[in-house]
Write an enzyme that holds these catalytic residues in place. Sequence first.
Site, mmCIF file in Angstrom:
data_model
loop_
_atom_site.group_PDB
_atom_site.id
_atom_site.type_symbol
_atom_site.label_atom_id
_atom_site.label_comp_id
_atom_site.label_asym_id
_atom_site.label_seq_id
_atom_site.Cartn_x
_atom_site.Cartn_y
_atom_site.Cartn_z
ATOM 1 N N GLU A 1 -9.821 -0.820 12.131
ATOM 2 C CA GLU A 1 -10.156 -1.704 11.584
ATOM 3 C C GLU A 1 -10.427 -3.521 11.326
ATOM 4 O O GLU A 1 -10.976 -4.110 11.214
ATOM 5 C CB GLU A 1 -10.000 -1.331 10.221
ATOM 6 C CG GLU A 1 -8.624 -1.700 9.701
ATOM 7 C CD GLU A 1 -7.773 -1.678 8.077
ATOM 8 O OE1 GLU A 1 -8.750 -1.115 7.670
ATOM 9 O OE2 GLU A 1 -6.720 -1.171 8.323
ATOM 10 N N THR B 1 5.431 2.196 5.946
ATOM 11 C CA THR B 1 3.134 1.344 6.234
ATOM 12 C C THR B 1 3.111 2.248 7.347
ATOM 13 O O THR B 1 3.139 2.437 8.379
ATOM 14 C CB THR B 1 2.995 0.258 7.137
ATOM 15 O OG1 THR B 1 1.359 -0.143 7.296
ATOM 16 C CG2 THR B 1 3.539 -0.464 8.264
ATOM 17 N N ILE B 2 1.874 3.228 7.156
ATOM 18 C CA ILE B 2 0.777 4.023 7.971
ATOM 19 C C ILE B 2 0.604 3.133 9.377
ATOM 20 O O ILE B 2 0.260 3.827 10.368
ATOM 21 C CB ILE B 2 -0.063 4.702 7.612
ATOM 22 C CG1 ILE B 2 -1.363 3.594 7.229
ATOM 23 C CG2 ILE B 2 0.040 4.949 5.758
ATOM 24 C CD1 ILE B 2 -2.497 4.259 7.009
ATOM 25 N N ASP B 3 0.462 1.899 9.306
ATOM 26 C CA ASP B 3 0.015 1.006 10.420
ATOM 27 C C ASP B 3 1.470 0.917 11.281
ATOM 28 O O ASP B 3 1.038 0.688 12.665
ATOM 29 C CB ASP B 3 -0.586 -0.784 10.099
ATOM 30 C CG ASP B 3 -1.329 -0.742 8.906
ATOM 31 O OD1 ASP B 3 -1.534 0.529 8.721
ATOM 32 O OD2 ASP B 3 -1.898 -1.752 8.603
ATOM 33 N N GLN C 1 -6.464 8.593 5.296
ATOM 34 C CA GLN C 1 -5.896 8.264 6.244
ATOM 35 C C GLN C 1 -3.971 7.880 5.023
ATOM 36 O O GLN C 1 -2.924 8.202 5.586
ATOM 37 C CB GLN C 1 -5.325 7.363 7.280
ATOM 38 C CG GLN C 1 -6.469 7.376 7.788
ATOM 39 C CD GLN C 1 -7.494 5.808 8.659
ATOM 40 O OE1 GLN C 1 -7.548 5.427 9.828
ATOM 41 N NE2 GLN C 1 -8.124 5.784 8.344
ATOM 42 N N ARG D 1 -23.657 7.383 14.958
ATOM 43 C CA ARG D 1 -23.279 8.017 13.369
ATOM 44 C C ARG D 1 -21.059 7.075 13.568
ATOM 45 O O ARG D 1 -21.251 6.988 14.322
ATOM 46 C CB ARG D 1 -23.314 8.920 13.311
ATOM 47 C CG ARG D 1 -24.303 9.519 13.159
ATOM 48 C CD ARG D 1 -25.255 9.449 12.201
ATOM 49 N NE ARG D 1 -26.639 9.844 11.473
ATOM 50 C CZ ARG D 1 -27.793 9.485 12.441
ATOM 51 N NH1 ARG D 1 -27.856 9.159 13.084
ATOM 52 N NH2 ARG D 1 -28.630 10.750 12.309
ATOM 53 N N GLY E 1 0.643 -0.967 0.444
ATOM 54 C CA GLY E 1 0.164 -0.093 -0.100
ATOM 55 C C GLY E 1 1.065 1.013 -0.167
ATOM 56 O O GLY E 1 1.849 1.426 1.004
ATOM 57 N N ARG F 1 -24.776 12.910 20.006
ATOM 58 C CA ARG F 1 -24.159 12.307 19.117
ATOM 59 C C ARG F 1 -23.215 11.193 19.815
ATOM 60 O O ARG F 1 -22.364 11.858 20.543
ATOM 61 C CB ARG F 1 -24.087 11.879 17.965
ATOM 62 C CG ARG F 1 -25.641 11.931 17.321
ATOM 63 C CD ARG F 1 -25.617 12.152 15.927
ATOM 64 N NE ARG F 1 -26.793 12.271 14.851
ATOM 65 C CZ ARG F 1 -26.810 13.071 14.273
ATOM 66 N NH1 ARG F 1 -25.126 13.008 13.550
ATOM 67 N NH2 ARG F 1 -28.219 13.131 12.793
HETATM 68 O O1 F6P Z 1 -1.113 0.135 3.993
HETATM 69 C C1 F6P Z 1 -1.803 -0.592 5.188
HETATM 70 C C2 F6P Z 1 -2.795 -0.432 5.071
HETATM 71 O O2 F6P Z 1 -3.801 0.691 5.311
HETATM 72 C C3 F6P Z 1 -4.081 -1.109 6.134
HETATM 73 O O3 F6P Z 1 -4.199 -0.216 7.458
HETATM 74 C C4 F6P Z 1 -5.103 -1.129 5.069
HETATM 75 O O4 F6P Z 1 -5.932 -2.380 5.380
HETATM 76 C C5 F6P Z 1 -5.243 -1.849 3.481
HETATM 77 O O5 F6P Z 1 -3.320 -0.678 4.052
HETATM 78 C C6 F6P Z 1 -5.779 -1.566 2.754
HETATM 79 O O6 F6P Z 1 -5.193 -1.444 2.005
HETATM 80 P P1 F6P Z 1 -5.521 -1.602 -0.029
HETATM 81 O O7 F6P Z 1 -5.203 -0.407 -0.792
HETATM 82 O O8 F6P Z 1 -4.893 -2.841 -0.811
HETATM 83 O O9 F6P Z 1 -7.280 -1.150 0.468
#
Ligand code: F6P
Length: 350
Positions: free
Chosen positions: A229, A132-134, A281, A273, A16, A169
């Site tokens: 997520e 990775t952003i994660d 992100q 909501r 990603g 809310r």
């Molecule tokens: O880059 C990591 C990530 O952002 C995960 O947190 C996320 O689940 C995934 O990529 C989403 O990737 P894609 O661009 O394949 O939908």
Amino acid sequence: MSYADAVRVGVLTGGGDCPGLNAVIRAIVRKAERHYHDEVVGILDAWDGIRQRRTMPLTVEQLRGFLPRGGTLLGTRRGSPFDHEGHVDEVTDSIAELGLDALIVIGGNGTLSVANRLHGDHGVPIVGVPKTIDNDIVGTDQTFGFDTAVQIATDAIDRLHTTAESHDRVLVVEVMGRHSGWIALYAAIGGGATAVLIPELRYDINQVCERLIVRHERGRYASIVVVAEGTEPPADSDMSPDKEYDQFGHVRLGGISELIARQIGDGTGYETRVVNLGHVQRGGTPTAFDRVLSTRYGLAAIDAVHDAAFGQMVVLSGTQIERAPMAIAAGKSRPVDMALYREIADLFFV
Ligand code: F6P
């Protein structure tokens, strides 16, 4: 050829995308060209591009203006050459054909696993850069892109507070974080959320509802609940167990917040909501912190090539950039710092 001499080095971005990729590439090229007099070849679209010999020359001139640009000028793809008959041979043949002395691979867990196998089993001279952003790569204290993602999520939460307060809310905000809750935890702290739910911990919806009810009884009607997520629904939930997968076998996440919002609505009676921040992100300009970290990673990566430190990736250890074997990151995921979680959770979260 000795790696003390000028080399011809390839650079690719895989997995990603992530804010800061262009800043890493820019730093590699600047030091390679100005200091080592190397030639840098950009590989387009990750492993596909190397197999198909789709490349572009990378020069300092050409990279002007790229420091603040999100995404990757090289393009990126998910997927592994190890999953397709003959693709690994095509990759190694291409490296020889392109005359590359070394390859710098900028990627997350999946891409670094491929790089590690190509190096270990096929002798490809590779240096890794964790991305990775994660923020879940084992071996480094922080990945670039994480700070930017946290900032984007925190800005969004700041905005959501005012609309949540106006309507009394509960807003459930879903952020990325496939295996770990780093973005969720940091954004929840930074954004002043009431609760945070992360993949590392099974959540107890009754506890979440109780917390919200106590707040309401104190006169605080609006609440923000941040959810990563990858948070797993409780085993007895009515969330569909059928998971969707992308073409690379990655489970497609997103949607846990809908279930949690429903549970909160049922458990408290409050209007609820959902906001799923999704790919916003990952997009756009990196923060100053990520530009600095990316630049330091890029400089260290080209140094590692000239030290022939193949099979290694550059990492942040405290405030220092060091090296660690790519093997320690391959196929693993770094969970959130539970000490930080506990320290914060007691005072601010359920
Ligand atoms: O880059 C990591 C990530 O952002 C995960 O947190 C996320 O689940 C995934 O990529 C989403 O990737 P894609 O661009 O394949 O939908």
